[in-house]
Design a protein around this motif. Structure first.
Motif, PDB file in Angstrom:
ATOM      1  N   ALA A 112       5.927  10.323 -10.243  1.00 28.35           N
ATOM      2  CA  ALA A 112       7.326  10.001  -9.937  1.00 28.35           C
ATOM      3  C   ALA A 112       7.524   9.637  -8.474  1.00 28.35           C
ATOM      4  O   ALA A 112       8.228   8.681  -8.144  1.00 28.35           O
ATOM      5  N   GLN A 113       6.890  10.391  -7.601  1.00 30.55           N
ATOM      6  CA  GLN A 113       7.070  10.166  -6.158  1.00 30.55           C
ATOM      7  C   GLN A 113       5.741  10.380  -5.462  1.00 30.55           C
ATOM      8  O   GLN A 113       5.112  11.426  -5.628  1.00 30.55           O
ATOM      9  N   ASN A 114       5.317   9.389  -4.713  1.00 29.08           N
ATOM     10  CA  ASN A 114       4.061   9.481  -3.990  1.00 29.08           C
ATOM     11  C   ASN A 114       4.348   9.301  -2.514  1.00 29.08           C
ATOM     12  O   ASN A 114       5.088   8.394  -2.129  1.00 29.08           O
ATOM     13  N   MET A 115       3.800  10.174  -1.678  1.00 31.75           N
ATOM     14  CA  MET A 115       3.891   9.986  -0.233  1.00 31.75           C
ATOM     15  C   MET A 115       2.516   9.573   0.262  1.00 31.75           C
ATOM     16  O   MET A 115       1.583  10.375   0.271  1.00 31.75           O
ATOM     17  N   SER A 116       2.397   8.323   0.633  1.00 30.43           N
ATOM     18  CA  SER A 116       1.087   7.816   1.024  1.00 30.43           C
ATOM     19  C   SER A 116       1.255   6.534   1.827  1.00 30.43           C
ATOM     20  O   SER A 116       2.159   5.736   1.576  1.00 30.43           O
ATOM     21  N   LEU A 117       0.368   6.358   2.781  1.00 31.98           N
ATOM     22  CA  LEU A 117       0.309   5.101   3.525  1.00 31.98           C
ATOM     23  C   LEU A 117      -0.724   4.160   2.923  1.00 31.98           C
ATOM     24  O   LEU A 117      -1.046   3.132   3.516  1.00 31.98           O
ATOM     25  N   ASN A 118      -1.219   4.530   1.766  1.00 31.27           N
ATOM     26  CA  ASN A 118      -2.259   3.743   1.105  1.00 31.27           C
ATOM     27  C   ASN A 118      -1.643   3.115  -0.138  1.00 31.27           C
ATOM     28  O   ASN A 118      -1.478   3.775  -1.165  1.00 31.27           O
ATOM     29  N   SER A 119      -1.259   1.857  -0.057  1.00 35.19           N
ATOM     30  CA  SER A 119      -0.529   1.228  -1.156  1.00 35.19           C
ATOM     31  C   SER A 119      -1.154  -0.106  -1.526  1.00 35.19           C
ATOM     32  O   SER A 119      -2.011  -0.633  -0.827  1.00 35.19           O
ATOM     33  N   CYS A 120      -0.710  -0.632  -2.665  1.00 35.76           N
ATOM     34  CA  CYS A 120      -1.165  -1.926  -3.164  1.00 35.76           C
ATOM     35  C   CYS A 120       0.039  -2.726  -3.649  1.00 35.76           C
ATOM     36  O   CYS A 120       1.145  -2.188  -3.787  1.00 35.76           O
ATOM     37  N   VAL A 121      -0.205  -3.989  -3.941  1.00 35.85           N
ATOM     38  CA  VAL A 121       0.844  -4.865  -4.442  1.00 35.85           C
ATOM     39  C   VAL A 121       0.497  -5.285  -5.867  1.00 35.85           C
ATOM     40  O   VAL A 121      -0.640  -5.641  -6.163  1.00 35.85           O
ATOM     41  N   THR A 122       1.482  -5.223  -6.742  1.00 38.81           N
ATOM     42  CA  THR A 122       1.284  -5.625  -8.135  1.00 38.81           C
ATOM     43  C   THR A 122       1.392  -7.142  -8.267  1.00 38.81           C
ATOM     44  O   THR A 122       1.794  -7.838  -7.334  1.00 38.81           O
ATOM     45  N   LYS A 123       1.071  -7.647  -9.444  1.00 38.11           N
ATOM     46  CA  LYS A 123       1.115  -9.089  -9.665  1.00 38.11           C
ATOM     47  C   LYS A 123       2.500  -9.672  -9.441  1.00 38.11           C
ATOM     48  O   LYS A 123       2.649 -10.823  -9.012  1.00 38.11           O
ATOM     49  N   ASP A 124       3.535  -8.890  -9.745  1.00 39.14           N
ATOM     50  CA  ASP A 124       4.895  -9.402  -9.576  1.00 39.14           C
ATOM     51  C   ASP A 124       5.490  -9.044  -8.222  1.00 39.14           C
ATOM     52  O   ASP A 124       6.703  -9.125  -8.012  1.00 39.14           O
ATOM     53  N   GLY A 125       4.627  -8.631  -7.275  1.00 43.34           N
ATOM     54  CA  GLY A 125       5.082  -8.430  -5.908  1.00 43.34           C
ATOM     55  C   GLY A 125       5.729  -7.100  -5.628  1.00 43.34           C
ATOM     56  O   GLY A 125       6.504  -6.983  -4.683  1.00 43.34           O
TER      57      GLY A 125
END
Length: 857
Positions: free
Chosen positions: A404-417
């Motif tokens: 539900a909620q993630n606290m992280s500076l490690n992220s990605c982008v999905t195909k739809d942005g």
């Protein structure tokens, strides 16, 4: 099936061969909210009192009752439940006869029989919904009688008019009135008649409204003279220390009492509507209590219905054939929570009217789900969730992850942005699904010690400080639930992950990610602990101790993670844990060396680097600048897979040494991290390395730092208009814009001609006169280099994921060092083997049969 009282779950569970908590108890009329949450802390604090005798006068409890009901202490007698006081009252009253309108609570007659008192039952009319007629009672009563009335009545729920009841007591001064107000606390606006007249005795249960029937607690209010008689009928120390402490505490919980009344009233009204719409053949007696008396028409008896409900749906109801004045077609149900009431209606309909379509409000399809919560951050929840996802996928189930909620500076982008946490992206890959922001509807990216950028369903909604975000959570909760419900509707099962510690008492009031989410998804939870840190079993027990009953009910057991050694040595600890908590250990996961999955937490990631030995053979040395606000640190993980690369982190200028390459990674606060570089002296060290011909690479925020300046006109990372001079190694200026770039990229690294792919996540808009470094499909470009080609950077996260580009780059470094190119293509960066290996480890070390039973698939 029937018994004298409802709530005998142990007998029913033994019959079914299941645990008592698996049965939905609609036979006992207890507050569906459960006890006030703070009560558990009160009881835990008073547990040492059990080594002493309790106060025989229960002085604190009596004082609390006196204050609440505004009656004298001498007019109160507390007891081990109202049943004890009922029996004592009949013995003390010594009436010539007892007049009892029926149907009525069965122990009224039993108490009279026990005291040898003759009973005059007064049948109430079913056609008039069993409403007592006080005029009729007036004509029947005679001096020396004892009239016993439920206010409201059990099992009918009917309530007598207060003024008329008091008038009857006035007109019959030589009759004793025993008024049972056991369920009156649930009625909005009810005013007790305790001690309103000398000839009135009232009984009040404290176990039903406050949901503590196991403590057995109630009180009687009457004249001081009658109370003195009662005290002679009761054994000393009738009320134990814990019950006294509980009663003293709960009586002051006015907001809880009001919330209970409102909840029961709302749930009762909805239950009545559902019964009327879906089961019109049932006749519900209109009452005022937190239960309903129902008449069943047709051939099936209430006992047969109760038996089928228990066997087919694990639901218990109260058969009322043993109530005087009721026949085999009557049963009683408690008003439970809305979800539990809907479950009951659905179960009733399956038996009584199976061909009718169940309304959408009563039938909510539950997608099987399991949640992993933790004793803290970085205990391995994310990796275990990914592994369970892969196990279930291998077993033929459509499965998806959810946090539900993630606290992280490690992220990605999905195909739809959309932007989401990297851990859920890896878990999605374990499920062979494209990443979907619904898997991680809320992402927090810390920008300071007290504030974060808040990303909802993949899009930033602003920067918030802690207090502001806490207020915002109320609005977020429905968004989170909707995301989960939509995602779950498309899958066979869901593996949920909690965040941090599920026992943080300062966060539980506004929790949207741990056990509140498990409650919404109806997911049993497993508590994960890292045994390598030490103290894991004490942490398990401590977490259970701070859980309130509904949380403990959701907790199925424990997983011990990161164990090094012989598992058999833990047997005594597991036995102790289960004896103390009633919850088993579902498995012990060994320490997994070099698993090859991206780390969720930068602390774990960097700890892995610190423990990584220098290769014994010829190798390339890379220095990663460990920025205070480092983000997307997993960009460099593919380099760790290479056999001829040694990567280490650097936080001080004197640690930089003579590496072949220096990497400035992404940053969530570029302006603050540029200032840190200058304060630490690392800026000068990096400039010296560049002059010496070392390769300097910047990714995203690190790319911006290599330029001349970074301007923040909107205050996204500091004070509005703040400006920081960069290292000046690239002809580049950057301005932070309010709109965030979120896009996936695929293209070519122009100097090498090698393919690259990845994603961009940044607020920066950079300008340069230098030629582009990367060219993407669709015509876009990114990055630049200095004239030497040794200093370069781009916004592309994941640039090192390409095996061909990564090997070209390393071989270039090898050539600069006078080493031959590595034969072959080097490492193959692929998470699939790691995920399959992880799944195999979980199969061997978790009780998967028990986990499948939890899932119900």
């Amino acid at each position: 099936m029937s018994s004298t009282h409802g709530g005998n779950l142990h007998e029913l569970a033994a019959r079914l061969g299941c645990k008592a908590e698996e049965i939905l108890d609609c036979s006992a009329n207890i507050n569906p909210l459960g006890p006030p949450e703070q009560l558990w802390q009160v009881l835990a604090a008073r547990l040492p009192d059990i080594i002493h005798y309790p106060d025989p006068e229960a002085a604190d409890l009596v004082k609390a009752i006196s204050n609440q009901y505004r009656i004298g202490s001498g007019q109160i007698v507390v007891g081990n439940g109202t049943s004890e006081l009922l029996y004592a009252a009949v013995r003390a009253a010594k009436p010539q006869r007892a007049v009892i309108p029926v149907p009525a609570y069965i122990d009224y007659r039993n108490a009279c029989a026990h005291a040898g008192v003759k009973v005059l039952p007064v049948p109430l009319s079913a056609e008039q919904d069993f409403q007592p007629h006080l005029r009729q009672l007036y004509e029947l009563l005679r001096p020396g009688d004892l009239l016993i009335l439920g206010q409201p009545n059990n099992p009918t729920g009917r309530l007598n008019d207060r003024q008329k009841l008091l008038a009857l007591a006035d007109r019959q001064p030589e009759v004793l009135f025993l008024i049972d107000e056991a369920f009156a606390g649930f009625i909005e606006g009810y005013e007790s008649i305790a001690c309103c007249r000398e000839n009135i005795i009232t009984l009040c249960s404290l176990t039903k409204l406050f949901a503590v029937p196991g403590l057995r607690l109630g009180f009687l209010a009457a004249s001081e003279a009658f109370c003195q008689k009662i005290r002679t009928q009761i054994a000393p120390w009738s009320v134990n220390s814990l019950a006294q402490a509980a009663g003293t505490f709960v009586l002051g919980q006015t907001s809880y009492i009001q919330r209970s009344r409102e909840t029961v009233q709302n749930c009762r009204e909805k239950l009545l509507r559902e019964l009327a719409e879906n089961l019109p053949r049932l006749r519900v007696i209109e009452g005022a209590a937190n239960f309903l008396l129902i008449h069943l028409s047709g051939r099936i008896s209430a006992a047969n219905l109760a038996d089928r409900l228990l066997r087919e749906s694990k639901i218990a109801i109260r058969v009322c054939s043993d109530y005087e004045g009721l026949n085999s077609q009557y049963f009683r149900i408690a008003v439970r929570s809305e979800e539990e009431n809907n479950r009951l209606v659905h179960a009733l309909q399956k038996i009584l009217d199976p061909e009718k379509t169940v309304s959408s409000t009563t039938q909510r399809k539950r997608t099987p789900a399991l949640m992993l919560i933790g004793t803290g951050s970085d205990v391995g929840k994310s990796v275990l969730a990914a592994g369970l996802c892969r196990v279930l996928l291998q077993d033929g189930l459509r499965v998806a992850p959810f946090k539900a909620q993630n606290m992280s500076l490690n992220s990605c982008v999905t195909k739809d942005g959309g932007e989401m946490g990297r851990a859920q992206v890896v878990q999605a890959q374990a499920c062979l699904l494209d990443p979907d922001v619904r898997m991680n509807p809320v992402l927090l990216k810390p920008s300071s010690d007290t504030g974060s950028q808040v990303i909802v369903l993949g899009k930033p909604v602003g920067n918030m400080r802690v207090a502001e975000y806490v207020r915002y959570k109320d609005k977020l909760w429905q968004t989170v639930c909707t995301a989960y419900d939509e995602l779950a509707a498309e899958q066979d099962c869901i593996i949920l992950e909690g965040a941090g510690s599920a026992g943080e008492v300062n966060l539980k009031a506004h929790d949207i990610v741990n056990l509140r989410m498990a409650q919404h998804s109806q997911a049993p939870a497993l508590l994960v602990g890292d045994i390598d840190r030490g103290g894991v079993y004490a942490s398990f027990i401590g977490h259970v101790e701070v859980m309130v009953p509904w949380e403990r009910k959701l907790l199925a057991g424990f997983i011990v993670n990161r164990f090094r050694g012989d598992v058999s040595l833990l047997a005594d600890a597991h036995h102790f844990l289960e004896q103390r908590t009633g919850k088993p250990v579902f498995g012990v996961i060994p320490w997994l060396h070099e698993l090859g999955l991206p780390q969720e937490d930068s602390v774990s990631f960097k700890a892995g680097l610190y423990n990584r030995p220098k290769p014994a053979t010829e190798h390339i040395e890379i220095a990663l600048i460990d920025l205070p606000h480092i983000s997307n640190f997993t960009d460099i993980e593919p380099l760790l897979a290479e056999p001829d690369v040694w990567l280490r982190t650097v936080r001080h200028a004197d640690q930089l040494g003579q590496p072949d390459c220096v990497i400035l990674p992404g940053s969530k606060n570029v302006i603050a991290d540029v200032a840190w570089l200058k304060e630490s002296g690392l800026d000068a060290a990096i400039l010296r390395a560049a002059k010496q011909g070392r390769e300097i690479i910047g990714i995203c925020g690190g790319f911006q730092m290599l330029g001349h300046s970074v301007l923040d006109p909107h205050g996204l990372e500091g004070e509005p208009g703040s400006l920081r001079k960069g290292l000046g190694l690239l002809d580049l200026t950057t301005e932070l814009a309010t709109e965030k770039t979120l896009t996936r990229r695929q293209g070519t690294h122009l100097p090498s001609g090698q393919p690259v792919c990845g994603y961009e996540i940044h607020h920066g808009r950079s300008e340069t006169a230098a030629a582009a470094l990367l060219h993407f499909e669709g015509g876009a470009s990114c990055g630049c280099t200095d004239p030497s080609g040794k200093v370069w950077g781009s916004y592309l996260h994941g640039i090192f994921d390409s095996d061909l580009f990564r090997r070209w780059l390393i071989n270039r470094w090898r050539a600069a060092k006078g080493l031959p190119a590595l034969s072959g293509q080097g490492a193959h960066y692929d998470l699939e083997p790691a995920l399959d290996q992880l799944a195999e480890v979980l199969r061997w070390n978790l009780d998967m049969k028990a986990i499948y039973r939890l899932l119900g698939v």
